[in-house]
Write a protein that holds these residues in place. Structure first.
Motif, mmCIF file in Angstrom:
data_model
loop_
_atom_site.group_PDB
_atom_site.id
_atom_site.type_symbol
_atom_site.label_atom_id
_atom_site.label_comp_id
_atom_site.label_asym_id
_atom_site.label_seq_id
_atom_site.Cartn_x
_atom_site.Cartn_y
_atom_site.Cartn_z
ATOM 1 N N ALA A 282 5.625 4.305 2.034
ATOM 2 C CA ALA A 282 6.186 5.459 2.730
ATOM 3 C C ALA A 282 6.950 5.034 3.977
ATOM 4 N N GLN A 283 6.427 4.058 4.708
ATOM 5 C CA GLN A 283 7.098 3.592 5.923
ATOM 6 C C GLN A 283 8.425 2.918 5.606
ATOM 7 N N LEU A 284 8.480 2.191 4.501
ATOM 8 C CA LEU A 284 9.725 1.525 4.112
ATOM 9 C C LEU A 284 10.725 2.469 3.468
ATOM 10 N N GLY A 285 10.245 3.637 3.050
ATOM 11 C CA GLY A 285 11.145 4.611 2.436
ATOM 12 C C GLY A 285 11.653 4.186 1.075
ATOM 13 N N SER B 243 0.842 -1.186 0.000
ATOM 14 C CA SER B 243 0.000 0.000 0.000
ATOM 15 C C SER B 243 0.882 1.243 0.000
ATOM 16 N N ARG B 244 0.268 2.395 -0.255
ATOM 17 C CA ARG B 244 1.011 3.647 -0.256
ATOM 18 C C ARG B 244 1.616 3.933 1.125
ATOM 19 N N LYS B 245 0.883 3.590 2.166
ATOM 20 C CA LYS B 245 1.380 3.813 3.520
ATOM 21 C C LYS B 245 2.589 2.939 3.809
ATOM 22 N N GLU B 246 2.542 1.684 3.372
ATOM 23 C CA GLU B 246 3.667 0.783 3.582
ATOM 24 C C GLU B 246 4.891 1.223 2.785
#
Length: 206
Positions: free
Chosen positions: A63-66, A58-61
């Motif tokens: 972003a979290q993984l960079g 997902s987009r959130k994942e």
């Protein structure tokens, strides 16, 4: 010459059956349509079930993984100049012409639509108007084209993030300068490539 004894095919099959499966074989009378080894039943997965297989992040994942994070202090302008060279070659093949048609020509609307659908990774752009006056005059090469921003590196080796919505850009391609309203680019490059673009004869200066 003595004749060979006749061997029944059923006897041959019975000799190949495992002892623990012999009783089941006798019950089915050798029917091959019935499986000797029972299989487990798989329960159907409903729409609301949480057992769905995840095909992508997902987009959130992301972003979290960079995954799309860029090192701010390590990218140098001279390192991305070859990227601009590749982009200019891409635009030459994509548009297929080195001269922009006049507004009165029939090819103008089609070319405008093609430019808005282009990928701007590697493009050399400058900000000529913006809601934030401090952004006006910034010029550099785009290293990341996101949905709402351009991340570009200038000759001072600094990376800056420019919002698309409230800015007007000038795209520098060989000896051609094209002015584009940022709100017409307010989408990811993959989404713009398949999006239907409406071309208006009057520019919206709001």
């Amino acid at each position: 010459m003595a004749s060979m004894p006749k061997i029944e095919s059923s006897a041959v099959l019975e000799s190949l059956i495992k002892p623990e499966e012999h009783a089941r074989y006798c019950e089915t009378k050798g029917r091959t349509t019935e499986k000797l080894i029972p299989t487990k039943k798989i329960k159907p997965v409903g729409k609301g079930s949480q057992q769905k297989n995840k095909k992508k992040l997902s987009r959130k994942e992301i972003a979290q993984l960079g995954i799309y994070a860029l090192p701010v202090d390590t990218i140098r302008y001279e390192q991305i100049v070859p990227l601009n060279r590749l982009w200019r070659g891409y635009m030459g093949r994509y548009l297929g012409k080195e001269r922009l048609p006049d507004v009165t020509e029939a090819q103008y609307n089609q070319l405008t639509s093609d430019i808005l659908k282009a990928d701007f990774h590697g493009a050399k752009i400058s900000v000529i108007r913006a809601k934030n006056p401090s952004l006006v005059g910034i010029r550099g090469i785009v290293v990341l084209d996101t949905k709402g921003t351009f991340k570009l590196v200038s000759k001072d080796d600094k990376m800056r993030t420019i919002p698309k919505m409230d800015s007007v850009f000038q795209i520098h391609w060989n000896n051609i300068d094209v002015t584009i309203f940022g709100k017409h680019l307010n989408a990811r490059s993959a989404e713009r490539s398949v999006k239907k673009v409406k071309v208006f004869p009057i520019c919206d200066l709001d």
